[in-house]
Design an enzyme around this catalytic site. Sequence first.
Site, short mmCIF file in Angstrom:
data_model
loop_
_atom_site.label_atom_id
_atom_site.label_comp_id
_atom_site.label_asym_id
_atom_site.label_seq_id
_atom_site.Cartn_x
_atom_site.Cartn_y
_atom_site.Cartn_z
N TYR A 92 0.77 -1.34 0.10
CA TYR A 92 -0.05 -0.01 0.00
C TYR A 92 0.82 1.28 -0.04
O TYR A 92 1.71 1.41 0.78
CB TYR A 92 -1.17 -0.15 1.24
N SER A 186 1.30 -8.03 1.73
CA SER A 186 0.39 -6.88 2.07
C SER A 186 -0.59 -6.62 0.93
O SER A 186 -1.22 -7.42 0.47
CB SER A 186 0.81 -5.63 2.89
N GLN A 187 -0.75 -5.32 0.48
CA GLN A 187 -1.72 -5.24 -0.57
C GLN A 187 -1.31 -6.03 -1.84
O GLN A 187 -2.11 -6.50 -2.51
CB GLN A 187 -1.52 -3.67 -0.91
N ASP A 272 0.20 -9.20 13.88
CA ASP A 272 0.02 -8.01 12.73
C ASP A 272 -0.99 -7.16 12.98
O ASP A 272 -2.20 -7.63 13.07
CB ASP A 272 -0.01 -8.95 11.34
N HIS A 301 3.55 -6.86 10.97
CA HIS A 301 3.28 -6.74 9.64
C HIS A 301 4.58 -7.05 8.76
O HIS A 301 4.49 -6.94 7.63
CB HIS A 301 2.59 -5.28 9.55
#
Length: 337
Positions: A92, A186-187, A272, A301
Site C-alpha cells: 500500500y 500486504s496489498q 500483525d 506486519h
Amino acid sequence: MPLTDLSLAQCLALRPDLDEPADLDRFWSRTLDQARATVARPSFTPVDTGLTQVTTYDVTVPGFDGEPVRGWLHLPTGVREPLGCIVEFLGYGRGRGLAHEQLLWASAGYAHFIMDTRGQGWSTAGGDTADTASLGGAVPGFLTRGVDSPQSHYYRRVFTDAVRCVDAVREHPAVDLDRIVVTGISQGGGIALAVAGLVPGLAGVMPDVPFLCDFRRAARISATSPYTEIAEYLRLHRDRTDTVFSTLSYVDAALLASRATAPALFSIAMMDDICPPSTCFAAYHRYAGAKDIRVYEFNGHEGGGGHHRREQLRWIRELLAPPHPTGAPPLHDPQLA
C-alpha cells in the site's frame, strides 16, 4: 508486541461465512473481457541501469480501460531459453521505484516483473501510473475510492491492471508462459490472491500477510490504517454501511481465492496489527488450490522478512525447475521495444 487478534489455534479453526455476490464471476468476466478488447499492445523498452548481470525493460501495459500501467521487467543477462517468471505486486502506497532497486528474483535466475500500482507510485521522470478516476467523496487513501459501486471502485481498476500485466509477460519471448508465479506483500499479497482467482494456468502464488481480505471483520477490529479508512468513511456516511460492504465484496481477495487452483505458499504474522491474521486466514482457508503456509507467531506486519524470502526461494526452485538448456541464442531481444 502482544496479540491483537485471535490466537493461532482459533485462526486455524476459523471458517468465516463471507457474503459473496451472486454475480461475482460475471462481474469479473465482463470487466476482463472489456480490458482485453483493446488493440493496444504492451511495450518493452530497454533501460541502461549500469548493471551487467541483469537486463531491465521499462514496460507499459494497457490496463483497465486501456490506460497505461508501468512496470519493470528484469531478466538475467544472456537468457537462452524461456524462464520462469515472478510477477510482483506492491504494498500500500508503494510504486515500482527505481529500475535497479529490486533484483532478488532476477539474481536467482528468474524473470521478474514489478507492477506500478496506479495512483500510488512516484517518479522524478514521469514514470508512474496515474489513477484517472474521480475520488467520489472518498476519505484519504484508496479503500473508499468509488466505494458506492463495484463498477467504480478503485480495486476493480487495480485488479484489472494486475491481470493485464500477467497477460503482458506471457507475450515476452524470455518468459515461459507455463511457469508464471504471482506474489506480493500486504496489498500486493491481496492482489496476488485476486489474480490467482481470475487468471487460469498460473504455476504458483505467494501471498504474504495479505491485505484486502474479509473487509467487514477487518474494519471492525483493526485500529491501524489502511482498514481504518472504511470505518472513517462510515463514521461520516452512517447510512451507507450495506452499500460499502456490498461493493467491497466484489474485490475481497478471500472470496476470489476460492477460485484459485495454482499451488500457493502463504505467510501470516500473528501479531500483525495492520492486516489482522484472522482476515489472512480467511483467505488461506478458502483458497481452493494446494497450499502451504508459514506462520510467524511473534512478528507484526513485517512478517517473515529475509527468513521468508529464503523459504520462497526454496519453494520456487522446486516449483519452477527449469527445462534442460537448449543452447539457443539469447531471447530477450532489445528490438522488442
